[in-house]
Structure formats: structure tokens, C-alpha cells
Design a protein around this motif. Structure first.
Motif, PDB file in Angstrom:
ATOM      1  N   UNK A 153      -8.938  -1.200   4.188  1.00  0.00           N
ATOM      2  CA  UNK A 153      -9.496   0.109   4.554  1.00  0.00           C
ATOM      3  C   UNK A 153      -8.578   0.830   5.529  1.00  0.00           C
ATOM      4  N   UNK A 154      -8.075   0.105   6.533  1.00  0.00           N
ATOM      5  CA  UNK A 154      -7.195   0.727   7.528  1.00  0.00           C
ATOM      6  C   UNK A 154      -5.907   1.222   6.891  1.00  0.00           C
ATOM      7  N   UNK A 155      -5.365   0.438   5.967  1.00  0.00           N
ATOM      8  CA  UNK A 155      -4.130   0.870   5.287  1.00  0.00           C
ATOM      9  C   UNK A 155      -4.378   2.137   4.468  1.00  0.00           C
ATOM     10  N   UNK A 156      -5.530   2.213   3.820  1.00  0.00           N
ATOM     11  CA  UNK A 156      -5.853   3.414   3.054  1.00  0.00           C
ATOM     12  C   UNK A 156      -6.019   4.622   3.970  1.00  0.00           C
ATOM     13  N   UNK A 157      -6.703   4.431   5.094  1.00  0.00           N
ATOM     14  CA  UNK A 157      -6.884   5.534   6.039  1.00  0.00           C
ATOM     15  C   UNK A 157      -5.536   6.014   6.567  1.00  0.00           C
ATOM     16  N   UNK A 158      -4.636   5.071   6.845  1.00  0.00           N
ATOM     17  CA  UNK A 158      -3.297   5.435   7.321  1.00  0.00           C
ATOM     18  C   UNK A 158      -2.536   6.225   6.260  1.00  0.00           C
ATOM     19  N   UNK A 159      -2.631   5.794   5.014  1.00  0.00           N
ATOM     20  CA  UNK A 159      -1.944   6.518   3.942  1.00  0.00           C
ATOM     21  C   UNK A 159      -2.515   7.924   3.791  1.00  0.00           C
ATOM     22  N   UNK A 160      -3.857   8.039   3.822  1.00  0.00           N
ATOM     23  CA  UNK A 160      -4.481   9.358   3.664  1.00  0.00           C
ATOM     24  C   UNK A 160      -4.037  10.310   4.772  1.00  0.00           C
ATOM     25  N   UNK A 161      -3.979   9.819   5.996  1.00  0.00           N
ATOM     26  CA  UNK A 161      -3.545  10.679   7.102  1.00  0.00           C
ATOM     27  C   UNK A 161      -2.064  11.012   6.990  1.00  0.00           C
ATOM     28  N   UNK A 162      -1.273  10.049   6.530  1.00  0.00           N
ATOM     29  CA  UNK A 162       0.155  10.295   6.372  1.00  0.00           C
ATOM     30  C   UNK A 162       0.426  11.370   5.325  1.00  0.00           C
ATOM     31  N   UNK A 163      -0.346  11.352   4.260  1.00  0.00           N
ATOM     32  CA  UNK A 163      -0.142  12.296   3.154  1.00  0.00           C
ATOM     33  C   UNK A 163      -0.791  13.645   3.441  1.00  0.00           C
TER      34      UNK A 163
END
Length: 454
Positions: A289-299
């Protein structure tokens, strides 16, 4: 010993076929529990039932024969027609032969990439809404996220299809769809034995009444749109203007209603279930979940997902693909033979039933390493290149592949990106995954999760 969160629970297959006495009631209750271990290890099963062959395929090469090579020699099976035709008529899911080809040619332009990009703002709006509803829910007890995913994807498809959300009560239509699938969507023992259709309709009269109401609501919207000088740019407007490039003919009113209801009912249901299973899996994997949240914020930062962002959400897309591998929303492609042909060493004749069993195919020991493990890296480009085209078919395959596949993946990524940025999900400790086949693959008991702000 605790449950390994990388191995979501599923139904343990029986070591051997159940036999007719045990098998018929089990098939009517939940077909998934009747599929023997051989279907997760072999190529096919073949039995005779009431003088006709029933062949279940789990080999990509054999599945390619019925979905592509011999697609013109099979049609949708009568069991599927009994359950879906009262609501969906002969739209793209149910039609076969020339009727299907004409509708597919006419509808295809509405689902091109450029047309779908204009729908992303509506997807983002629905994603914000569902995030807000979940966070407004109780923090001290689990919420069933499945109805919320249904609500979110239904809002998106209605916004995409109808100007100003349609001139009907959307909640009433959603309730009728849910009622229909819960009643008419259940294949009973009478259906298996080809009892007269009126027996099924008598048993499911509430579902049939729901089908009539939602068809009437959609038909009225089609007539209002057709009465305008210029139809809107919604998908329904594009379908009203659409012509078959081969014949120049337009879709009839009944064909429009059939296809709009197909997109409304089938389109929202399958994507909602893909998201439901995905959230259930992610709730047990907080680091992912944290990795997905990081990717979403990065993009995307904190902004809504845009059309240009979707393909850059690479981990999101892999997670969704892997979730649909383990829990494909449409887990069976059932066909009935209309002209003789060979599959493996079997000669099939008209009336025989041949099925692609997508659920065991996606968990097959020969086509997937450690098949019951949740591993999104299976869908890294370097891992997909050598995979047989028909080893992974959550949207079907061949000429009948789902026309809304791109739409579904876009809305799922948009919703997931918003949810993982806003929310944390945790499992209800005593809840276990139990897939049940009711036209689509649903989690028994829903998907209760604890939701908190990130």
C-alpha cells in the motif's frame, strides 16, 4: 501459524470429480468448488451429460482454439442466455455471428483511446467521492468496501454513457441491477437440466421485474437523446450516431438499449469486483500500500489522475493485473458448439458445451510459477514477453475480447490511485476470502476492511 498475506485463501479443489449426485447440487451452489485438482494441473476434462459432451479447458493452446481459431463455430451457451438475456438482450456480450460483428464494428470507435481519455475527469470525480465516503465511515469497525466499489464504478459508467447522469434515478437502476444479479444470476438445478424458461423466471420473478424496470429507464433515455437535433458526446450519443462501416446501418433502438445496459450492468460490476479483491489483498500488505501511495504521489502529486498519468502508474497496473489473475471477475467463458470441430483428441458436435475455465487457468501449475502467490512482478514487461497469449485472459480473448477492456483498466487505476493516497486499509481479522461464482466472481460475505486516513 498465521496466514501468509501473499497467499490469499481460496477454495481447495477436490482431488477428483465429485460425481453427479454430489456434483449437481455443488455446481448449482458454487461452480468453483466443483473444479477438481486436475484442472489446475492438466489440460482439460471431458464428460458426457445427458448425451452431450461437456469439455472444460485450461490449456492456453486449447483455449485459443475456441476463442479464436473456431470462434465462428461456437455461440454463448444456453445457461448464459437464461441468466443474462432478460436484462441485456442481444448486446455485445450475448450476440453471436453477423449480429455481433455488426454491433462490434459500429461500437468500436466509441471505445478508442482518444474517446476514452475524455472520460478520465469523471473517473477522478467518482474516485474522490468514494474516498470521502469511506473516510466518513466508522473508524472503529470494518466497512464492506464492495458496495462502495459498485457505487463508484456505476457513477462512472452512467456519467460516461448519459448526459447529466441520465434522466432517471441512478440509485434505483443500481438497486435493480444488484437485485437482478442476486436472483436471476444464480444458476439453479432446474437450469442445469434445461427446465422450461418459465420455471426459472417464476423462481426469479423479482429479478425479471427489475430487468424490465431498468430496460424501460434506459430505453426512455435513448428516445430522449434520439429526439435531439444533435446527440451528446457521451458514449450513448456516439452509439446513436454510429454506423456499421461495412453496411452503413445504424444500431436499432433495441440494440442501443441492449448495449447500453450491457455496459452499465456488466461494465461496472466487473471493474468493481476487480477493485474489491485488490483492496482485500492490499489490506494484508501494508508495505505494498505504501509503495502504491508513493507512486501515485510521484506521478500525480495531490492532483487528480489525468489521462497522461495512467500509463505511468506502472505498479498500480501490475497490482490490478495480478489481482485479476488470482480472482478474475469473469472466471468462465462458456460456449456451445454449432459446427463440428476437434479440440485435443475430442470430436465436438453441435450441442456440446466447451468452456474456458479462467480461474483455474490463472492458477495453473504449468503456466505460472508458485501460482497461488500474489506477485505483481509477474507483469513486468520482461516477464510477460514469453507468456502465451491465452494464459492470462481476464477480459476474454480472440475477436470477442471485451470491448471495454481499456475503459475498465483506466477507471480501476484512477480509483486505486486516489484510494491509496487518501486511505489506509486493514483486514477484519476473522474474515477469509471465499470466491463464489454468480455470473461474476464475488467474495462471500463481501470485503469488510478497516479504513483510516493516510
Amino acid at each position: 501459524m498465521g496466514i501468509d498475506p501473499h497467499y490469499p485463501e481460496t477454495i481447495t479443489p477436490p482431488d477428483r470429480p465429485l460425481g453427479w449426485i454430489r456434483g449437481i447440487p455443488a455446481l448449482a451452489d458454487n461452480p468453483v468448488q466443483t473444479w477438481p485438482r486436475h484442472l489446475y494441473e492438466g489440460r482439460y476434462t471431458y464428460v458426457k451429460f445427458r448425451g452431450k459432451a461437456v469439455m472444460n479447458l485450461v490449456d492456453p493452446a486449447l483455449i485459443g482454439i475456441i476463442l479464436k481459431d473456431q470462434a465462428d463455430k461456437v455461440i454463448k451457451h444456453d445457461l448464459q442466455r437464461r441468466t443474462l438475456e432478460p436484462a441485456l438482450g442481444e448486446g455485445l456480450i450475448m450476440a453471436d455471428g453477423p449480429k455481433w460483428r455488426a454491433q462490434r464494428r459500429a461500437a468500436s470507435p466509441a471505445f478508442r483511446h482518444q474517446s476514452l481519455e475524455s472520460l478520465v475527469p469523471a473517473m477522478a470525480h467518482s474516485a474522490r467521492d468514494v474516498s470521502g465516503r469511506l473516510l466518513a465511515g466508522p473508524a472503529d469497525r470494518a466497512q464492506d468496501v464492495m458496495p462502495e466499489m459498485m457505487h463508484a464504478t456505476f457513477d462512472i459508467i452512467v456519467a460516461a454513457l448519459f448526459e447529466d447522469g441520465g434522466e432517471f434515478d441512478a440509485q434505483d437502476v443500481l438497486d435493480d441491477i444488484t437485485l437482478y444479479l442476486a436472483t436471476q444470476g444464480h444458476v439453479g438445478v432446474l437450469d442445469i437440466f434445461d427446465a422450461p424458461l418459465w420455471t426459472s423466471r417464476l423462481a426469479n420473478r423479482k429479478g425479471i421485474a427489475a430487468a424490465k424496470r431498468m430496460r424501460a429507464a434506459v430505453r426512455e433515455n435513448v428516445r430522449r437523446q434520439a429526439a435531439r437535433e444533435e446527440p451528446s458526446d457521451t458514449l450513448s450519443g456516439q452509439l446513436l450516431r454510429a454506423t456499421d462501416p461495412k453496411t452503413g446501418e445504424r444500431l436499432t433502438e433495441t440494440e442501443l438499449v441492449d448495449n447500453l445496459l450491457t455496459f452499465v450492468a456488466a461494465g461496472h460490476e466487473t471493474t468493481a469486483l476487480a477493485l474489491t479483491w485488490t483492496l482485500g489483498i492490499l489490506a494484508r500488505l501494508p508495505e505494498l500500500q505504501d509503495r502504491l501511495a508513493e507512486e501515485a504521489r510521484s506521478v500525480c502529486g495531490e492532483a487528480d489522475v489525468s489521462a497522461d498519468d495512467i500509463d505511468r502508474l506502472a505498479l498500480h497496473n501490475r497490482v490490478l493485473q495480478e489481482s485479476m489473475r488470482l480472482f478474475p471477475p469473469a472466471p468462465v467463458a462458456a460456449r456451445m458448439v454449432t459446427e463440428p470441430f476437434e479440440v485435443a483428441d475430442k470430436h465436438l458436435v453441435p450441442g456440446d458445451m466447451v468452456n474456458a475455465l479462467i480461474y483455474p487457468l490463472h492458477r495453473h501449475v504449468k503456466w505460472w510459477d508458485d501460482p497461488n502467490r500474489f506477485d505483481p512482478d509477474r507483469f513486468l514487461p520482461e516477464n510477460t514477453e514469453a507468456r502465451d497469449r491465452y494464459a492470462y485472459i481476464p477480459f476474454g480473448g480472440g475477436p470477442h475480447i471485451c470491448i471495454g477492456m481499456r475503459f475498465a483498466m483506466m477507471e480501476a487505476a484512477v480509483i486505486l490511485a486516489r484510494l491509496v493516497r487518501d486511505c489506509r486499509f486493514a483486514p477484519q481479522p476473522d474474515h477469509r476470502f471465499h470466491p463464489v461464482l454468480r455470473i461474476t466472481l464475488r467474495p462471500k460475505g463481501g470485503m469488510p476492511l478497516f479504513v483510516s486516513p493516510r
